[in-house]
Write an enzyme that holds these catalytic residues in place. Structure first.
Site, mmCIF file in Angstrom:
data_model
loop_
_atom_site.group_PDB
_atom_site.id
_atom_site.type_symbol
_atom_site.label_atom_id
_atom_site.label_comp_id
_atom_site.label_asym_id
_atom_site.label_seq_id
_atom_site.Cartn_x
_atom_site.Cartn_y
_atom_site.Cartn_z
ATOM 1 N N LYS A 125 0.864 -1.177 0.000
ATOM 2 C CA LYS A 125 0.000 0.000 0.000
ATOM 3 C C LYS A 125 0.900 1.225 0.000
ATOM 4 O O LYS A 125 2.063 1.147 0.421
ATOM 5 C CB LYS A 125 -0.863 0.002 1.274
ATOM 6 C CG LYS A 125 -2.119 0.813 1.185
ATOM 7 C CD LYS A 125 -3.291 0.008 0.668
ATOM 8 C CE LYS A 125 -4.523 0.871 0.545
ATOM 9 N NZ LYS A 125 -5.695 0.101 0.116
ATOM 10 N N VAL A 173 -26.535 2.527 -0.540
ATOM 11 C CA VAL A 173 -26.755 2.187 -1.951
ATOM 12 C C VAL A 173 -25.973 3.164 -2.827
ATOM 13 O O VAL A 173 -26.531 3.911 -3.622
ATOM 14 C CB VAL A 173 -28.263 2.127 -2.318
ATOM 15 C CG1 VAL A 173 -28.845 0.805 -1.864
ATOM 16 C CG2 VAL A 173 -29.058 3.277 -1.705
ATOM 17 N N GLY A 174 -24.667 3.148 -2.625
ATOM 18 C CA GLY A 174 -23.754 3.942 -3.453
ATOM 19 C C GLY A 174 -23.324 3.118 -4.648
ATOM 20 O O GLY A 174 -24.115 2.333 -5.198
ATOM 21 N N VAL A 203 -21.347 0.415 -5.120
ATOM 22 C CA VAL A 203 -21.476 -1.042 -5.047
ATOM 23 C C VAL A 203 -22.875 -1.439 -4.585
ATOM 24 O O VAL A 203 -23.491 -2.348 -5.156
ATOM 25 C CB VAL A 203 -20.452 -1.659 -4.059
ATOM 26 C CG1 VAL A 203 -20.502 -3.178 -4.136
ATOM 27 C CG2 VAL A 203 -19.050 -1.187 -4.355
HETATM 28 P P1 NAD Z 1 -19.856 4.941 -2.192
HETATM 29 O O1 NAD Z 1 -19.310 6.138 -1.514
HETATM 30 O O2 NAD Z 1 -20.213 5.010 -3.634
HETATM 31 O O3 NAD Z 1 -21.176 4.444 -1.431
HETATM 32 C C1 NAD Z 1 -21.345 4.492 -0.052
HETATM 33 C C2 NAD Z 1 -22.795 4.858 0.204
HETATM 34 O O4 NAD Z 1 -23.026 4.785 1.605
HETATM 35 C C3 NAD Z 1 -23.139 6.279 -0.243
HETATM 36 O O5 NAD Z 1 -24.316 6.239 -1.022
HETATM 37 C C4 NAD Z 1 -23.357 7.008 1.075
HETATM 38 O O6 NAD Z 1 -24.326 8.037 0.981
HETATM 39 C C5 NAD Z 1 -23.824 5.893 1.978
HETATM 40 N N1 NAD Z 1 -23.664 6.132 3.403
HETATM 41 C C6 NAD Z 1 -22.687 6.815 4.047
HETATM 42 N N2 NAD Z 1 -22.920 6.820 5.367
HETATM 43 C C7 NAD Z 1 -24.049 6.108 5.563
HETATM 44 C C8 NAD Z 1 -24.798 5.745 6.717
HETATM 45 N N3 NAD Z 1 -24.447 6.120 7.945
HETATM 46 N N4 NAD Z 1 -25.900 4.982 6.546
HETATM 47 C C9 NAD Z 1 -26.293 4.611 5.322
HETATM 48 N N5 NAD Z 1 -25.636 4.932 4.196
HETATM 49 C C10 NAD Z 1 -24.526 5.677 4.318
HETATM 50 O O7 NAD Z 1 -18.818 3.776 -1.918
HETATM 51 P P2 NAD Z 1 -18.740 2.350 -2.628
HETATM 52 O O8 NAD Z 1 -17.655 2.372 -3.642
HETATM 53 O O9 NAD Z 1 -20.109 1.912 -3.022
HETATM 54 O O10 NAD Z 1 -18.212 1.451 -1.418
HETATM 55 C C11 NAD Z 1 -19.095 0.997 -0.397
HETATM 56 C C12 NAD Z 1 -18.293 0.131 0.576
HETATM 57 O O11 NAD Z 1 -17.732 -0.982 -0.120
HETATM 58 C C13 NAD Z 1 -17.108 0.832 1.241
HETATM 59 O O12 NAD Z 1 -16.953 0.317 2.542
HETATM 60 C C14 NAD Z 1 -15.936 0.435 0.364
HETATM 61 O O13 NAD Z 1 -14.715 0.484 1.085
HETATM 62 C C15 NAD Z 1 -16.322 -1.003 0.039
HETATM 63 N N6 NAD Z 1 -15.672 -1.525 -1.176
HETATM 64 C C16 NAD Z 1 -15.951 -0.975 -2.392
HETATM 65 C C17 NAD Z 1 -15.353 -1.489 -3.543
HETATM 66 C C18 NAD Z 1 -15.680 -0.929 -4.907
HETATM 67 O O14 NAD Z 1 -15.458 -1.628 -5.909
HETATM 68 N N7 NAD Z 1 -16.226 0.281 -5.025
HETATM 69 C C19 NAD Z 1 -14.469 -2.577 -3.453
HETATM 70 C C20 NAD Z 1 -14.208 -3.137 -2.193
HETATM 71 C C21 NAD Z 1 -14.825 -2.591 -1.065
#
Ligand code: NAD
Length: 367
Positions: free
Chosen positions: A79, A180-181, A183
């Site tokens: 990292k 619901v972001g 992923v």
């Molecule tokens: P993102 O920022 O697109 O989505 C996160 C969502 O969570 C947002 O819509 C946000 O408004 C919402 N949120 C924040 N605080 C909240 C709360 N207290 N209650 C409810 N909703 C809340 O991020 P992402 O890329 O979708 O990632 C989501 C998770 O998955 C993270 O923990 C990330 O580390 C993990 N992850 C993502 C990937 C990827 O491919 N994007 C890969 C591995 C792990």
């Protein structure tokens, strides 16, 4: 103090990178390269102290060793962090200076995007080094990993359903999806395609409304998600949401979602197991993102990526098997699976690093 911290962490190599003209202060940590070159993202964060940055890069790079090992990748864990504010301190010179340091490691560390870094920043890194993934599709990159992470999460879910209920009928069960972001939204689509009952929450009201209007989900309040009567709780937003306050409220039989670091503590992980709930370890379930970028090394191919996501089903199933075999909680079993793989491959000492490095050069020079 810093050397003591590094010595205690068991890392192979920690490189401090500074370029005064570019304003670069970065640290690259290679935790373990037994399985191959160390792959892990670059994070940019306004750390309050250098010690805080060191602690973060050591913790995150160690985590990548376990994640890459469980994912079955021929990659070690690494990292990098840049100390700075992603909102103000980015520049072409900064990322090119960082790229030169990555290049100087000659393939022992391969970088990618993480918090605070986007594909445009990687464009500058890419000008200085071949050892970079997560670049734009026009350079052979893999693009947004979210749909792959969601599909990988579905594989982890199916392994969990199979283990807990003896079938993989996703549509038969109900789900509480928190976030619901990128992923979460893709994951919800996959669940709804199979006709599952899905409850959603998010601080972003528009995203929740989309799930209700377009996907037929049921909206619940931010805090109410822990009380929903659903078979599966699926964290897809923040870390640490399975904790002392929330666990007594959860009615689910399975915890399986894409969020990172779902368990607030190890003790909570033990308590989850004691209560008879099945926890699908987060870093095994959400490996879709890292699997996807890893394919850039050999030349990215979407079909191969989808096939690779399917292996998450078997990896998660194997973790449950180890937990049962050794009488331990599943979060511990995931670490054990990683350690066993590193130990067994370490014994046969494959020269993976040289091969991967050569392939890398071939891919980049060919374009
Ligand atoms: P993102 O920022 O697109 O989505 C996160 C969502 O969570 C947002 O819509 C946000 O408004 C919402 N949120 C924040 N605080 C909240 C709360 N207290 N209650 C409810 N909703 C809340 O991020 P992402 O890329 O979708 O990632 C989501 C998770 O998955 C993270 O923990 C990330 O580390 C993990 N992850 C993502 C990937 C990827 O491919 N994007 C890969 C591995 C792990």
């Amino acid at each position: 103090m810093i050397f003591e911290t590094i010595a205690a962490s068991g890392h192979e190599e920690v490189v401090f990178c500074q370029n005064k003209d570019a304003g670069l202060k970065a640290i690259i940590a290679v935790h373990n390269s037994v399985l191959g070159p160390a792959l892990g993202g670059l994070r940019m964060w306004p750390y309050k102290s250098e010690q805080e940055a060191v602690n973060d890069v050591l913790r995150l790079s160690r985590g990548m060793t376990f994640k890459n090992a469980v994912a079955g990748l021929n990659l070690g864990g690494g990292k990098a962090v840049i100390i700075g504010d992603p909102g103000k301190d980015k520049s072409e010179a900064l990322f090119r200076a960082f790229g030169r340091f990555v290049q100087s490691l000659n393939g022992r560390y391969i970088t990618a995007e993480d918090v605070g870094i986007d594909v445009n920043d990687m464009e500058y890194v890419f000008r200085e080094t071949e050892f970079v993934t997560g670049v734009h599709q026009v350079h052979g990159g893999s693009g947004d990993p979210s749909p792959f992470t969601a599909y990988g999460t579905l594989q982890g879910l199916m392994a969990s359903l199979n283990y807990k209920f003896g079938n993989e009928d996703v549509g038969k069960y109900s789900y509480a999806v928190q976030g619901v972001g990128h992923v979460g939204m893709e994951f919800v689509k996959l669940l709804r395609e199979q006709g599952a009952k899905v409850f959603v929450t998010d601080i972003n009201k528009a995203s929740v409304q989309r799930c209700v209007d377009e996907l037929g989900c049921e909206a619940v309040g931010l805090d109410d998600i822990y009380d929903v009567d659903a078979d599966v709780y699926s964290p897809a937003a923040l870390g640490g949401t399975v904790n002392e306050q929330t666990l007594p409220r959860l009615k689910c039989k399975i915890i399986c979602g894409p969020a990172n670091n779902q368990l607030a503590t190890d003790a909570i992980g033990d308590e989850v197991a004691r209560r008879g709930m099945l926890y699908a370890p987060d870093y095994a379930v959400n490996a879709g993102g890292v699997m996807n970028v890893s394919l850039e090394i050999d030349g990215y191919n979407r079909e191969r990526a989808m096939r690779m996501m399917r292996t998450i089903y078997y990896n998660v199933g194997r973790i449950f098997h180890i937990a049962e075999r050794d009488g331990i909680a599943t979060y511990k079993a995931a670490d054990r699976m990683a350690e066993e793989r590193i130990a067994s491959i370490g014994r046969i000492k494959l020269p993976t690093m040289g091969n991967n490095g050569a392939r890398f050069l071939g891919r980049m020079r060919g374009q």
